[in-house]
Write a protein that holds these residues in place. Structure first.
Motif: not given
Length: 373
Positions: A168-175, A196-199, A217-221, A233-242
């Protein structure tokens, strides 16, 4: 109150509200970066907003002097009384109430009217001389569904595709924090995995007493751990290599802009979630009516539609075209008319934006931008 290229300036008080560049004194409505900028001399805000600013900018950049103001507490600056009311947008968000020589202005900042377990709800400050409102979703097409119903759609998809990972793309502050809290309220007790940007901001919310349950953390799972899981994840991350490292991901995006389906398709979103932290068309108009100000100024967003709707009800509306607002919140999505979700690029100080609001309300009906409040 004068509109300047830096933002709203309270001349007798000597401070700016949500200025876009460093100033000596700033009153900040909330922690999103289009409202909370680094480098001010002194910053007045809620304790939560100050903590968010420190977390995002660093201690030194969040204001050389910082003063926390609790909702309802009053401070006086050069004869100007200032107090805050909850805005319901994100943790610590506040409306800014300013009174001088018997005239009162309420600046809403960004706000929503729906219940949010992660922040205090919007409170009406009744009958000011001027109400200054946002208009991010001020078009009749924007009537947000209940957020709980969108979460139920998400959980039905998780049950239908147990072998896939829902990201889910969700803004880091609030959403992000609101989506997590809504999932918990809907009965999702399993760990929720985070980019990691949301933690850091999730941990900050928890430090202010907002329970979010088990976060990992999703990165180390391991990839296998994420099968059937929910990942934010941030909206910018949901369509990239991450995101591509996830197991056959179902790409979701939580935003009010997801009501515009072509936006979802353009971003490759399989499951759009219409969850907004802003008031929709009906709520903006209801709020204007409940506040009961004879004159309403609109800072950013679809100001033309809102001003027209108010005129139909006999209310004076004025578009301020404040530069720089609406650029970060809701993931920076463009509005359906081709703007940025705010009015960045509009010339500050043009037309009605050059007005002032100082003194008695007798001149407010002027169409020249020189009305007072």
């Amino acid at each position: 109150m004068r509109v300047t290229p830096l933002g709203l300036h309270c001349e007798p008080g000597g401070f700016f509200i949500d200025p876009i560049r460093p100033v000596d004194r700033a009153v900040v409505s909330h922690g999103h970066a289009d409202h909370a900028r680094p480098g001010h001399g002194a910053v007045l805000a809620t304790a939560e907003t100050l903590a968010i600013m420190r977390a995002r900018m660093g201690e030194g950049a969040a204001g050389r002097q910082q003063q926390a103001l609790a909702p309802g507490q009053v401070v006086t600056q050069n004869g100007v009384r200032v107090w805050l009311r909850p805005a319901g947008h994100v943790l610590g968000s506040a409306q800014i109430c300013v009174e001088w020589r018997g005239s009162r202005i309420v600046v809403s900042g960004d706000y929503k009217r729906r219940f949010d377990p992660t922040c205090a709800g919007f409170e009406v400050e009744p009958a000011p001389d001027v109400f200054v409102t946002e208009a991010t979703f001020a078009l009749p097409v924007f009537r947000h569904p209940p957020a709980e119903a969108e979460i139920a759609r998400l959980l039905r998809s998780v049950a239908l595709f147990p072998g896939r990972t829902h990201v889910i793309g969700a803004y880091a502050l609030g959403k992000a924090q609101r989506v997590i809290a809504l999932l918990r309220a809907a009965g999702w007790e399993r760990p929720i995995y985070l980019h990691g940007a949301l933690l850091p901001l999730c941990r900050l919310y928890e430090s202010f007493g907002v329970p979010l349950g088990e976060l990992r953390p999703a990165t180390v799972a391991d990839k296998a751990q994420l099968v059937g899981a929910i990942v934010l994840a941030p909206p910018s991350a949901i369509a990239d290599r991450w995101a591509r490292r996830l197991q056959d991901p179902v790409v979701c995006l939580a935003s009010g802009w997801m009501q515009v389906r072509q936006r979802a398709r353009a971003r490759g979103v399989e499951l759009p979630l219409v969850i907004s932290d802003h008031a929709d068309w009906d709520e903006l108009n209801r709020t204007v009516d409940e506040v009961g100000a004879p004159e309403v100024w609109v800072t950013h967003g679809r100001d033309d539609a809102l001003v027209h709707a108010m005129a139909q009800r006999g209310l004076r509306g004025r578009a301020l075209h404040l530069v720089g607002l609406g650029e970060e919140d809701e993931g920076g999505e463009a509005d359906p008319a081709g703007g940025t979700g705010g009015t960045a690029g509009e010339p500050a100080g043009s037309g009605a934006a050059s007005g002032t609001a100082i003194g008695a309300a007798s001149g407010a009906a002027s169409g020249t931008g020189e009305g007072t409040a």
